[in-house]
Design a protein around this motif. Structure first.
Motif, PDB file in Angstrom:
ATOM      1  N   ASP A 111     -38.014  34.678 -10.503  1.00 41.16           N
ATOM      2  CA  ASP A 111     -37.342  35.312 -11.772  1.00 41.16           C
ATOM      3  C   ASP A 111     -37.523  36.684 -12.019  1.00 41.16           C
ATOM      4  N   ALA A 121     -30.902  30.127  -5.022  1.00 41.62           N
ATOM      5  CA  ALA A 121     -29.847  30.135  -5.769  1.00 41.62           C
ATOM      6  C   ALA A 121     -28.782  29.199  -5.063  1.00 41.62           C
ATOM      7  N   LEU A 167     -29.943  25.529  -5.784  1.00 44.06           N
ATOM      8  CA  LEU A 167     -29.780  25.385  -7.376  1.00 44.06           C
ATOM      9  C   LEU A 167     -28.140  25.041  -7.561  1.00 44.06           C
ATOM     10  N   ILE A 168     -27.249  25.747  -6.829  1.00 43.09           N
ATOM     11  CA  ILE A 168     -26.043  25.629  -7.209  1.00 43.09           C
ATOM     12  C   ILE A 168     -25.434  24.234  -6.528  1.00 43.09           C
ATOM     13  N   SER A 198     -28.393  21.250  -8.559  1.00 46.96           N
ATOM     14  CA  SER A 198     -28.515  21.216 -10.046  1.00 46.96           C
ATOM     15  C   SER A 198     -27.256  21.230 -10.968  1.00 46.96           C
ATOM     16  N   LYS A 237     -27.539  23.474 -13.557  1.00 48.84           N
ATOM     17  CA  LYS A 237     -27.350  24.733 -14.396  1.00 48.84           C
ATOM     18  C   LYS A 237     -26.183  25.699 -14.012  1.00 48.84           C
ATOM     19  N   ILE A 283     -28.678  30.462 -13.343  1.00 51.00           N
ATOM     20  CA  ILE A 283     -29.404  30.348 -11.908  1.00 51.00           C
ATOM     21  C   ILE A 283     -29.474  31.741 -11.669  1.00 51.00           C
ATOM     22  N   ASP A 313     -32.692  32.810 -13.251  1.00 51.89           N
ATOM     23  CA  ASP A 313     -33.769  32.181 -12.556  1.00 51.89           C
ATOM     24  C   ASP A 313     -34.122  32.541 -11.074  1.00 51.89           C
ATOM     25  N   CYS A 314     -32.947  33.275 -10.649  1.00 53.34           N
ATOM     26  CA  CYS A 314     -33.391  33.751  -9.445  1.00 53.34           C
ATOM     27  C   CYS A 314     -33.644  35.502  -9.373  1.00 53.34           C
ATOM     28  N   SER A 366     -24.651  37.093 -13.465  1.00 53.67           N
ATOM     29  CA  SER A 366     -23.956  36.230 -12.661  1.00 53.67           C
ATOM     30  C   SER A 366     -22.915  37.088 -11.591  1.00 53.67           C
TER      31      SER A 366
END
Length: 348
Positions: free
Chosen positions: A255, A298, A301-302, A305, A307, A312, A315-316, A321
Motif C-alpha cells: 500500500d 488488485a 481483490l476485484i 472482495s 471493496k 483497492i 490498498d495496492c 482508481s
C-alpha cells in the motif's frame, strides 16, 4: 543409555536454556502444547506428526523417543479455526517435566487473551529455563504476556502489518520460516511447523528420525530457519535469497511502495546489485516485479472482495482508481470495472 543431545545454544537473550536430563523411560524429546481458542489445526498437526513419526519405528505411533500432550487449565475441549475440536489430556502442572512448551495461536480477528492460569504456567516455564515455542500467532500471545521481550520473533508475512499495528517493542522477522533465538522459538505456521519440529527432532533425537518423519509426510527435505517464507508472488520462481527477501519486502509494503533504493538498503545490498540479481533470477527489473505484485493483488481483490475499486487502488499502492485502471489495462487487457462486472454477471 546414550547421553541426551545438548540443548540449543544459539545467541541467548534472557534465561539460559537448561541442560536436559536423561530420562529413565528413554524419551529424548518431551513437548507440552497449549492450544489457543480457534487455533490453527494445520500448524498443530504438522508439528505433532513429526514428533509421532520420529518417536517410533515405521509408522507405529508409539511415544518411545518422543512424547507429547495437550495441556489445559480447565480440561475443556478446544475448537480449532476449522471447527474440529481437540480434547486436552493433562492439567498444566509442573512445566519442567517438558523440554519445550508450544503455544499454538489462532485467527488474528478472534485472538483472545490467555487465561491467568496459562500466563502463570508460561511464566513459570520461562523462569525455569524451559524453552517456549510460538506457532503461527502463538508468537503474538507470548509477546503479549511479556515473554518475547528482547527476542527476535518469526511472524508470517501475511500478519506482518497486524503485528506492527498491535504490538510494540519487538522486531518481527518475516523473511524466514522459523527463528531460533536462545530459549524462544517462533514459527510462521502451516508447513513450516513441520520444519521447526524436525529441527528439534534433529537436535534431540537424531537426523535420521527427523528425515524419516518428513519423508513419510511427503516433505522432501528439512528446511533450515533461514529459508525464506513463500508469499503471494507465486509467478516468480527463484531460489535467489536476495531476490526472495526483496519480494517479501514488496509484499509487506504494497500500500506504500518502497523505492528500489530503499529495498536494496533493507536487504543490505546496493541498488545495482539488487537489479543485477533480479535480472539474473527473473529477467525482470525490481520495479516491474513490484508492479506485478501490486496488480496481481488488485486482480485478486476485484474478483474475490466487495471493496470498491477506489479502495483497492489505495490498498495496492496506486494514486487513485484511474492510475490503477491504466496499469491494469496494460497488464490484463481489461479494466477493473469490466472484470468486476464480469464477475457479478457470472452464474452461481
Amino acid at each position: 543409555m546414550e547421553p541426551r543431545p545438548e540443548a540449543l545454544k544459539p545467541v541467548l537473550r534472557g534465561p539460559v536454556v537448561r541442560s536436559f536430563r536423561p530420562r529413565s523411560n528413554g524419551v529424548r524429546l518431551s513437548v507440552g502444547f497449549i492450544l489457543a481458542k480457534r487455533f490453527t489445526l494445520c500448524a498443530f498437526a504438522n508439528f505433532v506428526d513429526v514428533l509421532r513419526l520420529a518417536a517410533d519405528e515405521g509408522d507405529r505411533s508409539r511415544p518411545i523417543l518422543c512424547n507429547w500432550t495437550v495441556l489445559s487449565d480447565t480440561m475443556d475441549a478446544v475448537t480449532s479455526s476449522c471447527g474440529i475440536s481437540v480434547q486436552p489430556k493433562e492439567r498444566l502442572g509442573d512445566p519442567t517435566r517438558f523440554d519445550y512448551i508450544v503455544v499454538v495461536g489462532g485467527l488474528m480477528d478472534e485472538m483472545s487473551n490467555l487465561s491467568p492460569a496459562y500466563v502463570r504456567f508460561l511464566k513459570q516455564a520461562a523462569a525455569s529455563g524451559v524453552p517456549l515455542v510460538g506457532l503461527c500467532t502463538g508468537a503474538f500471545m507470548l509477546h503479549e504476556i511479556g515473554l518475547l521481550d528482547g527476542y527476535r520473533c518469526c511472524v508470517s508475512w501475511f500478519h506482518h502489518a497486524d503485528f506492527l499495528e498491535q504490538f510494540e517493542g519487538l522486531n518481527p522477522v518475516t523473511d524466514q520460516i522459523f527463528v531460533v533465538d536462545g530459549d524462544r522459538l517462533t514459527c510462521s505456521g502451516g508447513a513450516s511447523s513441520a520444519h521447526l519440529a524436525a529441527y528439534l527432532v534433529d537436535k534431540h533425537v537424531g537426523r535420521a528420525q527427523a528425515s524419516k518423519s518428513l519423508h513419510i509426510m511427503i516433505i522432501d527435505d528439512a528446511l533450515q530457519p533461514e529459508k525464506p517464507q513463500p508469499g503471494i508472488t507465486l509467478d516468480f520462481k527463484t531460489r535467489d535469497p536476495i531476490v526472495l527477501r526483496a519480494l517479501l519486502l514488496m509484499q509487506q509494503n504494497i500500500d506504500t511502495p518502497l523505492s528500489v533504493q530503499e529495498i536494496a538498503r533493507r536487504t543490505g545490498h546496493s541498488k545495482r546489485q539488487l537489479e543485477r540479481h533480479f535480472r539474473t533470477a527473473l529477467d525482470i527489473s525490481p520495479q516491474a516485479a513490484f508492479l506485478t505484485i501490486r496488480l496481481s493483488l488488485a486482480h485478486h481483490l476485484i474478483e474475490t472482495s466487495e471493496k470498491s475499486i477506489a479502495q483497492i487502488a489505495v490498498d495496492c499502492g496506486f494514486c487513485d482508481s484511474s492510475h490503477l485502471s491504466r496499469m491494469f489495462r496494460r497488464r490484463f487487457e481489461t479494466t477493473p470495472h469490466a472484470l468486476r462486472r464480469g464477475r457479478d454477471a457470472a452464474p452461481d
